[in-house]
Write a protein that holds these residues in place. Structure first.
Motif, mmCIF file in Angstrom:
data_model
loop_
_atom_site.group_PDB
_atom_site.id
_atom_site.type_symbol
_atom_site.label_atom_id
_atom_site.label_comp_id
_atom_site.label_asym_id
_atom_site.label_seq_id
_atom_site.Cartn_x
_atom_site.Cartn_y
_atom_site.Cartn_z
ATOM 1 N N ASP A 11 0.822 -1.220 0.000
ATOM 2 C CA ASP A 11 0.000 0.000 0.000
ATOM 3 C C ASP A 11 0.853 1.265 0.000
ATOM 4 O O ASP A 11 2.038 1.240 0.354
ATOM 5 N N ASP A 12 0.185 2.369 -0.332
ATOM 6 C CA ASP A 12 0.678 3.741 -0.130
ATOM 7 C C ASP A 12 1.742 4.194 -1.129
ATOM 8 O O ASP A 12 2.186 5.326 -1.071
ATOM 9 N N HIS A 38 -5.933 2.881 -4.076
ATOM 10 C CA HIS A 38 -5.841 3.143 -2.631
ATOM 11 C C HIS A 38 -6.207 4.612 -2.355
ATOM 12 O O HIS A 38 -5.635 5.224 -1.460
ATOM 13 N N HIS A 69 -5.157 9.303 0.179
ATOM 14 C CA HIS A 69 -5.196 8.532 1.416
ATOM 15 C C HIS A 69 -6.193 9.087 2.426
ATOM 16 O O HIS A 69 -5.986 9.032 3.643
ATOM 17 N N HIS A 71 3.770 -2.213 3.066
ATOM 18 C CA HIS A 71 3.832 -0.880 2.450
ATOM 19 C C HIS A 71 5.168 -0.731 1.736
ATOM 20 O O HIS A 71 6.220 -0.914 2.377
HETATM 21 NI NI NI Z 1 -2.596 3.107 3.327
#
Ligand code: NI
Length: 391
Positions: A202-203, A252, A256, A343
């Motif tokens: 993620d991210d 995603h 955020h 991540h």
């Molecule tokens: Ni995230």
């Protein structure tokens, strides 16, 4: 009759010269005067003007208009009057293809009863299984869906593989021909009877994405990257590489945000802008979504229009920033069907991945994308449904 016409013409000739010689002039104090045409030049030298020279029509947002002295225009504008009619009117659109132009002061009332500000909002793009695309009014969508059109490209395309593991996305109508030519529905080397897990990152993309991709490629592994839209410009090269290597790209959100806190418009732009940016840069439209913080509700599930992917193993890599800890979080409890959360924006995570991936392969796990896991374990993932694992 002839006599009457002659009399009329005579009367007009008597009247016209008088009227034609009268001219109305105006001064900057808003006064008007009517003078003979012979006096116009002198009067103009003394500060009198024709109407159009000193007056401008101004409009209010609720549909009023008036003649304002041109040299006072700024004062009128400062209290909400406008010089152009287009500044006080707005064109709105209905879902069945009508459009209407209303005063700005009426816009909110119209929006409340189902009119929209942009043509895009009342159109929907639909797709056919043989690769055609059509834009229809929202009111027509159901009728088109009933005769074989689809809302998303994913529904009309199929990913096929050849023996070398190369991927090809084809229209559904082409699938049979490709299969006959030796293409496969499933990635070769994947054995549904053996355990498989989905690594997810993620991210990103970020500065450690390439290192993680290197490790995945070296181990013939796939993973899913849930990307944040506002990073895609800066890390476009990484996003493209993810796509080229056959990794899955998931959504995603744009920045955020916690999506459960957003109104409908903000929510859909978080999702749609990220999809559009991924499409623009890497040519791939995400078909799975992971809401930030794993936070979702009915509105988020509906707006996503994609399966919502959570996780069954949370490595807490973002918190510990420790490769040993991340490695142990995975290998101590991994089992068939897990979805593992990491991540790709932390260096210790990249270091952990370089140990996790070979270890999982050694233990006989096949590392697949989230959609592959769904395909092999559940016959596909459903839009709007939430998955923590697929077993
Ligand atoms: Ni995230």
């Amino acid at each position: 009759m002839r006599n009457f016409m002659a009399a009329l013409v005579a009367a007009l000739i008597a009247v016209l010269p008088v009227r034609a010689t009268e001219v109305t002039l105006y001064n900057l104090n808003g006064e008007e005067t009517t003078v003979r045409s012979g006096d116009v030049k002198r009067m103009r030298d003394e500060g009198w003007y024709y109407f159009d020279e000193i007056y401008t029509v101004v409009y209010s947002e609720d549909g009023r208009s008036l003649n304002a002295l041109t040299n006072r225009l700024d004062e009128w504008k400062s209290v909400g009057w406008h010089e152009n009619l287009s500044d006080v009117q707005t064109t709105l659109y209905s879902e069945d293809g009508r459009s209407i132009t209303v005063w700005n002061s009426e816009v909110e009332a119209y929006l409340a009863v189902g009119w929209y500000r942009t043509p895009e909002e009342v159109h929907t793009t639909l797709y056919s299984e043989d690769g055609r695309e059509i834009s229809v009014w929202n009111a027509e969508v159901e009728a088109y869906l009933a005769v074989g059109w689809y809302r998303t490209l994913e529904e009309v395309q199929t990913v096929l593989y050849n023996e070398n593991g190369e991927e090809k996305t084809v229209w559904n109508t082409e699938v049979e021909a490709y299969l006959a030519a030796g293409w496969l529905r499933n990635r070769p080397g994947i054995d549904a009877s053996r355990p498989m897990v989905a690594l997810t990152f993620d991210d990103g993309p970020g500065p450690y994405t390439d290192r993680i991709l290197d490790c995945l490629v070296n181990n013939n592994a796939k993973a899913t990257f849930f990307v944040v839209g506002n990073r895609l410009g800066r890390y476009g090269a990484q996003l493209k590489r993810e796509a080229e290597l056959g990794m899955e790209i998931g959504n995603h959100s744009w920045d955020h945000a916690n999506l459960t806190n957003l109104g409908a418009a903000a929510l859909s732009s978080q999702i749609n802008n990220t999809n559009a940016k991924a499409q623009e840069i890497a040519g791939i439209c995400p078909a799975v979504m992971r809401p930030p913080y794993g936070s979702h509700n009915a509105s988020v599930r509906s707006a996503a229009g994609m399966p919502l992917i959570l996780w069954s193993i949370d490595t807490l890599d973002w918190k510990t920033r420790n490769a040993d800890s991340t490695y142990n979080a995975v290998v101590s409890k991994v089992k068939d069907g897990d979805i593992i959360l990491m991540h790709d924006i932390h260096e210790p995570t990249a270091a952990a991945v370089e140990r996790i991936v070979p270890e999982l392969v050694r233990r006989g796990f096949q590392l697949v994308t989230v959609s592959e896991l769904g395909q092999y374990r559940a016959g596909g993932l459903e839009a709007g449904r939430v998955y923590n694992s697929v077993r």
